[in-house]
Design an enzyme around this catalytic site. Structure first.
Site, PDB file in Angstrom:
ATOM      1  CB  THR A 256      -5.162  -2.579   7.189  1.00  0.00           C
ATOM      2  OG1 THR A 256      -3.869  -2.654   5.589  1.00  0.00           O
ATOM      3  CG2 THR A 256      -6.275  -3.055   5.808  1.00  0.00           C
TER       4      THR A 256
ATOM      5  N   GLY B 213      -0.268   4.637  -0.518  1.00  0.00           N
ATOM      6  CA  GLY B 213      -2.163   5.116  -0.995  1.00  0.00           C
ATOM      7  C   GLY B 213      -1.151   6.067   1.055  1.00  0.00           C
TER       8      GLY B 213
ATOM      9  CG  HIS C 227     -11.750   8.037  11.389  1.00  0.00           C
ATOM     10  ND1 HIS C 227     -12.628   7.416  12.642  1.00  0.00           N
ATOM     11  CD2 HIS C 227     -10.942   7.667  12.079  1.00  0.00           C
ATOM     12  CE1 HIS C 227     -11.232   6.854  13.085  1.00  0.00           C
ATOM     13  NE2 HIS C 227     -10.292   7.010  12.946  1.00  0.00           N
TER      14      HIS C 227
ATOM     15  CB  THR D 288      -8.828   4.016  17.264  1.00  0.00           C
ATOM     16  OG1 THR D 288      -7.801   3.596  15.720  1.00  0.00           O
ATOM     17  CG2 THR D 288      -9.075   4.392  18.718  1.00  0.00           C
TER      18      THR D 288
ATOM     19  CE  LYS E 183     -12.126   3.749   9.774  1.00  0.00           C
ATOM     20  NZ  LYS E 183     -11.006   2.877   9.291  1.00  0.00           N
TER      21      LYS E 183
ATOM     22  N   GLY F  43       0.858  -1.172   0.179  1.00  0.00           N
ATOM     23  CA  GLY F  43       0.278   0.050   0.090  1.00  0.00           C
ATOM     24  C   GLY F  43       0.949   1.199  -0.287  1.00  0.00           C
ATOM     25  CB  ALA F  44       4.417   1.367  -1.238  1.00  0.00           C
TER      26      ALA F  44
HETATM   27  P1  NAP Z   1      -5.410   4.329   0.991  1.00  0.00           P
HETATM   28  O1  NAP Z   1      -5.110   5.955   0.807  1.00  0.00           O
HETATM   29  O2  NAP Z   1      -6.858   4.318   0.258  1.00  0.00           O
HETATM   30  O3  NAP Z   1      -4.324   3.619   0.319  1.00  0.00           O
HETATM   31  C1  NAP Z   1      -4.590   2.410   1.020  1.00  0.00           C
HETATM   32  C2  NAP Z   1      -2.952   1.932  -0.947  1.00  0.00           C
HETATM   33  O4  NAP Z   1      -3.050   0.807  -0.698  1.00  0.00           O
HETATM   34  C3  NAP Z   1      -4.241   2.264  -1.534  1.00  0.00           C
HETATM   35  O5  NAP Z   1      -3.425   2.642  -2.771  1.00  0.00           O
HETATM   36  C4  NAP Z   1      -5.097   0.835  -2.242  1.00  0.00           C
HETATM   37  O6  NAP Z   1      -5.166   0.828  -4.023  1.00  0.00           O
HETATM   38  C5  NAP Z   1      -3.799   0.009  -1.631  1.00  0.00           C
HETATM   39  N1  NAP Z   1      -4.437  -1.137  -1.670  1.00  0.00           N
HETATM   40  C6  NAP Z   1      -5.668  -1.288  -1.751  1.00  0.00           C
HETATM   41  N2  NAP Z   1      -5.480  -3.146  -1.695  1.00  0.00           N
HETATM   42  C7  NAP Z   1      -4.239  -3.614  -1.792  1.00  0.00           C
HETATM   43  C8  NAP Z   1      -4.201  -4.696  -1.680  1.00  0.00           C
HETATM   44  N3  NAP Z   1      -4.876  -6.035  -2.194  1.00  0.00           N
HETATM   45  N4  NAP Z   1      -2.474  -5.171  -2.094  1.00  0.00           N
HETATM   46  C9  NAP Z   1      -1.918  -3.889  -1.673  1.00  0.00           C
HETATM   47  N5  NAP Z   1      -2.417  -2.811  -1.797  1.00  0.00           N
HETATM   48  C10 NAP Z   1      -3.614  -2.734  -2.216  1.00  0.00           C
HETATM   49  O7  NAP Z   1      -5.831   4.133   2.461  1.00  0.00           O
HETATM   50  P2  NAP Z   1      -5.140   4.918   3.701  1.00  0.00           P
HETATM   51  O8  NAP Z   1      -5.752   6.176   4.268  1.00  0.00           O
HETATM   52  O9  NAP Z   1      -3.791   5.140   3.978  1.00  0.00           O
HETATM   53  O10 NAP Z   1      -5.473   3.496   5.014  1.00  0.00           O
HETATM   54  C11 NAP Z   1      -5.231   2.063   4.761  1.00  0.00           C
HETATM   55  C12 NAP Z   1      -5.574   1.291   6.206  1.00  0.00           C
HETATM   56  O11 NAP Z   1      -4.775   2.100   7.073  1.00  0.00           O
HETATM   57  C13 NAP Z   1      -7.142   1.827   6.019  1.00  0.00           C
HETATM   58  O12 NAP Z   1      -7.886   0.254   6.806  1.00  0.00           O
HETATM   59  C14 NAP Z   1      -6.857   2.628   7.451  1.00  0.00           C
HETATM   60  O13 NAP Z   1      -7.946   3.051   8.366  1.00  0.00           O
HETATM   61  C15 NAP Z   1      -6.094   2.300   8.522  1.00  0.00           C
HETATM   62  N6  NAP Z   1      -5.149   3.084   9.207  1.00  0.00           N
HETATM   63  C16 NAP Z   1      -4.980   2.752  10.343  1.00  0.00           C
HETATM   64  C17 NAP Z   1      -3.744   3.060  11.426  1.00  0.00           C
HETATM   65  C18 NAP Z   1      -3.711   2.934  12.294  1.00  0.00           C
HETATM   66  O14 NAP Z   1      -2.898   3.488  13.126  1.00  0.00           O
HETATM   67  N7  NAP Z   1      -3.143   1.347  12.595  1.00  0.00           N
HETATM   68  C19 NAP Z   1      -4.364   4.930  10.801  1.00  0.00           C
HETATM   69  C20 NAP Z   1      -4.365   5.441   9.655  1.00  0.00           C
HETATM   70  C21 NAP Z   1      -5.633   4.209   8.962  1.00  0.00           C
HETATM   71  P3  NAP Z   1      -7.088   1.458  -4.130  1.00  0.00           P
HETATM   72  O15 NAP Z   1      -6.390   2.996  -4.341  1.00  0.00           O
HETATM   73  O16 NAP Z   1      -6.746   1.171  -5.650  1.00  0.00           O
HETATM   74  O17 NAP Z   1      -7.785   1.122  -3.217  1.00  0.00           O
END
Ligand code: NAP
Length: 265
Positions: free
Chosen positions: A98, A11, A153, A164, A157, A8-9
């Protein structure tokens, strides 16, 4: 040097992780995977300039080629279970940000990581402040057992309620139960669907999704003639990076599955 691959690099979170890993003297950024932006330079997407590391698309193949020490995953709730199975089956350690994994899926991953002698660390929230919010809420719950959660959020999202909020509810419910503390019954018997939020472990959670927000949560405790509110705000995704880097460095110190950043603090 620990060699780190980011899934997800491209994102919002993943690109921040690429930058944080690249800037850490003990870590080496060795690869980025996604399902979009294939071929684009991971460094340019992360705003740190050309690294000569293009985003690749097939996680299993990339693991075979690059053999990283740790994979950090910030992808999508629909994808994380399969991603984790792939990484663990390759005998690689993993840090998962994730959200969306169920308790049953975590059990499956725990068994798989024991079989493959790997470590997997999962945290619904990597911010130190959010972990402290959960800890304080757990300490208050036995004394003020009437509690509801509001999480807020950004509107992109994909899951609700947030990981959390679910974790906070799980912890508060356990603390309340251990103390034998009973909340007052909810007397609402007429309401529009959703008006009273959703229940996790019998604790009401309300989810707000709006542009402008990043990640925020309030835990509201009600008492007799008083109330106590704890609020945590992540105003920038940078707030998650110290926790992510800590987890990457510590993940191999605990074999099997570890859930929650408090285990490393
Ligand atoms: P994002 O901006 O949508 O980034 C995710 C990226 O991963 C996108 O480019 C997406 O492509 C890609 N992706 C989707 N499915 C994939 C797969 N099977 N293999 C490889 N890459 C894939 O999302 P984000 O805001 O960064 O959030 C990502 C996750 O982190 C979410 O579940 C969010 O709730 C979580 N999060 C956790 C924390 C924490 O502290 N734990 C904090 C913030 C966010 P597409 O756009 O084409 O789908």
């Amino acid at each position: 040097m620990l060699r780190v691959l980011v899934n997800g690099a491209d994102g919002r979170m993943g690109s921040q992780v690429v930058k944080a890993v690249y800037e850490d003297k003990d870590l080496e950024f060795v690869g980025g995977v996604s399902i979009t932006n294939i071929g684009a330079d991971a460094g340019e997407l992360a705003g740190i300039g050309h690294l000569g590391i293009p985003i690749r698309g097939d996680l299993g193949k990339v693991l075979d080629d690059i053999k990283p020490d740790v994979v950090v995953d910030f992808t999508a709730p629909r994808a994380i279970f399969e991603n984790a199975r792939t990484v663990i089956s390759h005998g690689t350690n993993m840090v998962v940000g994730t959200t969306g994994l169920t308790a049953e899926q975590r059990d499956v991953l725990a068994k798989l990581s024991a079989e493959h002698k790997t470590s997997i660390f999962i945290a619904p929230n990597f911010s130190i402040g959010a972990v402290l919010m959960m800890k304080v809420a757990t300490e208050i719950a036995p004394f003020l057992p009437d509690v509801e959660i509001i999480e807020l959020h950004h509107n992109n999202k994909l899951d609700a309620p947030s990981g959390t909020a679910i974790m906070t509810a799980n912890k508060i419910a356990a603390a309340r139960k251990a103390a034998g503390a009973q909340p007052a019954p909810d007397k609402t018997h007429e309401s529009l669907e959703g008006a009273r939020g959703t229940k996790v472990d019998d604790i009401t959670i309300h989810s707000v999704r709006l542009p402008g927000y990043v990640a925020h949560q309030e835990v509201l405790f009600g008492g007799y003639g008083e109330y106590l509110t704890i609020r945590h705000d992540s105003v920038d995704r940078k707030s998650f990076m110290p926790g992510v880097i800590l987890a990457v460095k510590k993940v191999t110190s605990r074999p099997g599955l570890t859930f929650g950043l408090e285990n490393y603090l």
